[in-house]
Every structure is written in structure tokens, then in C-alpha cells.
Design an enzyme around this catalytic site. Structure first.
Site, PDB file in Angstrom:
ATOM      1  N   SER A 204       2.866   9.755  -1.304  1.00 29.40           N
ATOM      2  CA  SER A 204       3.031  10.756  -0.247  1.00 29.40           C
ATOM      3  C   SER A 204       3.822  11.985  -0.684  1.00 29.40           C
ATOM      4  O   SER A 204       3.642  13.070  -0.129  1.00 29.40           O
ATOM      5  CB  SER A 204       3.719  10.116   0.967  1.00 29.40           C
ATOM      6  OG  SER A 204       4.956   9.523   0.578  1.00 29.40           O
TER       7      SER A 204
ATOM      8  N   GLY B  10       1.403   6.566   1.079  1.00 29.30           N
ATOM      9  CA  GLY B  10       1.530   5.115   1.157  1.00 29.30           C
ATOM     10  C   GLY B  10       1.100   4.388  -0.100  1.00 29.30           C
ATOM     11  O   GLY B  10       1.167   3.152  -0.158  1.00 29.30           O
TER      12      GLY B  10
ATOM     13  N   ASN C  11       7.161   3.562  -3.180  1.00 31.35           N
ATOM     14  CA  ASN C  11       6.777   2.626  -2.115  1.00 31.35           C
ATOM     15  C   ASN C  11       6.963   1.175  -2.555  1.00 31.35           C
ATOM     16  O   ASN C  11       7.248   0.310  -1.717  1.00 31.35           O
ATOM     17  CB  ASN C  11       5.328   2.871  -1.686  1.00 31.35           C
ATOM     18  CG  ASN C  11       5.176   4.174  -0.903  1.00 31.35           C
ATOM     19  OD1 ASN C  11       5.963   4.470  -0.010  1.00 31.35           O
ATOM     20  ND2 ASN C  11       4.190   4.970  -1.274  1.00 31.35           N
TER      21      ASN C  11
ATOM     22  N   ASP D 273      12.320  12.090   8.788  1.00 33.02           N
ATOM     23  CA  ASP D 273      12.427  10.710   8.311  1.00 33.02           C
ATOM     24  C   ASP D 273      13.466  10.566   7.200  1.00 33.02           C
ATOM     25  O   ASP D 273      13.830   9.451   6.812  1.00 33.02           O
ATOM     26  CB  ASP D 273      11.065  10.186   7.833  1.00 33.02           C
ATOM     27  CG  ASP D 273      10.467  11.008   6.697  1.00 33.02           C
ATOM     28  OD1 ASP D 273      11.182  11.811   6.080  1.00 33.02           O
ATOM     29  OD2 ASP D 273       9.258  10.843   6.435  1.00 33.02           O
TER      30      ASP D 273
ATOM     31  N   HIS E 253      10.801  12.251   3.079  1.00 35.73           N
ATOM     32  CA  HIS E 253       9.797  13.177   2.547  1.00 35.73           C
ATOM     33  C   HIS E 253      10.308  14.619   2.580  1.00 35.73           C
ATOM     34  O   HIS E 253      10.795  15.078   3.624  1.00 35.73           O
ATOM     35  CB  HIS E 253       8.501  13.072   3.343  1.00 35.73           C
ATOM     36  CG  HIS E 253       7.854  11.721   3.243  1.00 35.73           C
ATOM     37  ND1 HIS E 253       8.059  10.739   4.188  1.00 35.73           N
ATOM     38  CD2 HIS E 253       7.026  11.201   2.306  1.00 35.73           C
ATOM     39  CE1 HIS E 253       7.375   9.655   3.841  1.00 35.73           C
ATOM     40  NE2 HIS E 253       6.748   9.912   2.709  1.00 35.73           N
TER      41      HIS E 253
END
Length: 248
Positions: free
Chosen positions: A73, A111, A139, A222, A225
Site C-alpha cells: 500500500s 495489503g 504487512n 491511520d 500510510h
């Protein structure tokens, strides 16, 4: 003219017609042969020209060079209104400003894990990029995937690139985790990228989120990112390694 001569000419008349007809046929055949010969010559000339053009346009020197950013991402530009604001797009802006003949390809999937990257690398590497930037593993770390598994997957990706596109230069982007994942795990996770880069003798970006990770004003809500400003800094961090490679 005497009557005898008239009779003689009348008897020859049909043969004269046949003779004229034969001469006409020979003339037509000759024209066709000349026409076909000219057409064949034109076709051969055209074919030679096309082949020459193909040879010219397909030489490695004339192909536009590419930088393929293969990641998750962070590469994909998750959460941005315009994915061109992600760091691959910012790299392209820098390259264009310097009039360098490179195209940046964004091959990021939000993801994506190292296992997911391993499953799609065979298809992606068919593009045979000039530079392959590998940005995966975050991830895995956030999910607590065993270090040995992440390491094996990243090594498998590197092996595929080396075997199927041996002229491609590889750059590995290092990643770090927040301390809440545990001291031992975060230390081993950081080290796996250092070891992979050294063992494979490839380019290395120690931490792709340098000066961005953990800084609220450079990340989205979040806290993971990067936002637009964050991606600009990521692009600078990446360019510190890619720049000398591209310019050389």
C-alpha cells in the site's frame, strides 16, 4: 489487282487474324510479367524497409528504460485522492524535470504480503525493467508472520528477478516496525532486510519511511500510510539511492 491475287489473299486472311491475335496475347503476357516483377520488387522493398524499421525500433538502445516499484500500500498510494501523488509518481516528476529517459511503473497492491508478491512476480517481471524496487514486508510484520517466512519469500522474489531478467538492477527497500510488536521481533525484522541486501549484493534503502514513519503531520489518520507530503519525503529517500543509478 487480279482475281488470282484476291483469291490468294482471301485464303490467307484467317491466318493473318490468328497471327495478329497471337502477337496481341504475347504483348499482354509481357505486360503482366513486367507488372508482376515490379510489384514483387515493390513488395520486397517494402518488406526490407519494415524489417529495417523493426530492427531499429527494437534495439535495446532505443527502448525507454523503466523503474518498476513492486510493493504494497505504500507503493500503491493507499488513501490518496490521486495515486500519482504516491512516491512512484513523485519519482517520475523528478525524472521528467531532469529530462532522463525513464518511466516509473507503479506495481503496488494494497495489503500485499511477501507471499502475495511471490505469487505474482513471475508475471510482473516479464516487463524486464531496468531497475526493480522491492518494497514488501510491512504487512508481514504487522501480522506477526515468522521472520524466516518473510525472509524466504523476499529471497524467492529476488531469485526470480535475477533468473528471468538478469540485466535488471534490484533495490531492496528496508522496513521497520513500531515497538509494540516486541523488541526481539522488531530487531530481527529490521535486520532481515540488511542481511538480504548484503547477501544478494543489491541496492539498499535502509528505511523507506525515514523521517516519515511515526510523524502525525506526514501520515494519514491511520498513522501508518503517508499523506501527500509524506510521500514527497519518501520519494526523496528513494531517490538518494536510485538517483546515482539512473544518472549513471
Amino acid at each position: 489487282m487480279c482475281e488470282a491475287q484476291n483469291k490468294q489473299l482471301q485464303s490467307l486472311h484467317p491466318w493473318l487474324k490468328v497471327s495478329k491475335l497471337l502477337k496481341f496475347c504475347y504483348f499482354i503476357v509481357a505486360l503482366l510479367l513486367i507488372s508482376c516483377g515490379n510489384e514483387a520488387s515493390k513488395q520486397q522493398t517494402t518488406t526490407d524497409t519494415v524489417n529495417a524499421q523493426a530492427e531499429t525500433t527494437e534495439t535495446p538502445e532505443t527502448k525507454r528504460k523503466t523503474i518498476l516499484c513492486f510493493g504494497d500500500s505504500i507503493t500503491a498510494g493507499y488513501g490518496l485522492d490521486d495515486t500519482n501523488d504516491a512516491y512512484p509518481g513523485k519519482l517520475q516528476d523528478t525524472i521528467n524535470a531532469l529530462n532522463l529517459d525513464y518511466t516509473v511503473i507503479n506495481s503496488g497492491v494494497s495489503g500485499e504480503t511477501s507471499a502475495g508478491g511471490k505469487s505474482r512476480i513471475d508475471w510482473v517481471i516479464k516487463q524486464k525493467p531496468t531497475i526493480f524496487l522491492l518494497e514488501l514486508g510491512a504487512n508481514d510484520g504487522l501480522r506477526g508472520v515468522p521472520i524466516t517466512e518473510t525472509r524466504a519469500n523476499l529471497q524467492a522474489i529476488i531469485d526470480v528477478v535475477k533468473s528471468k531478467s538478469p540485466d535488471t538492477q534490484i533495490v531492496l527497500a528496508g522496513m521497520q516496525l513500531p515497538p509494540n510488536m516486541g523488541a526481539d521481533y522488531t530487531t530481527d525484522f529490521k535486520q532481515l532486510f540488511i542481511d538480504l541486501a548484503a547477501e544478494n549484493n543489491i541496492g539498499f534503502i535502509p528505511f523507506i519511511l525515514e523521517q516519515v514513519g511515526g510523524i502525525p503531520e506526514l501520515n494519514q489518520r491511520d498513522g501508518i500510510h503517508p499523506n501527500v507530503d509524506g510521500h514527497k519525503l519518501v520519494a526523496h529517500t528513494v531517490w538518494d539511492v536510485l538517483g546515482p543509478m539512473v544518472k549513471s
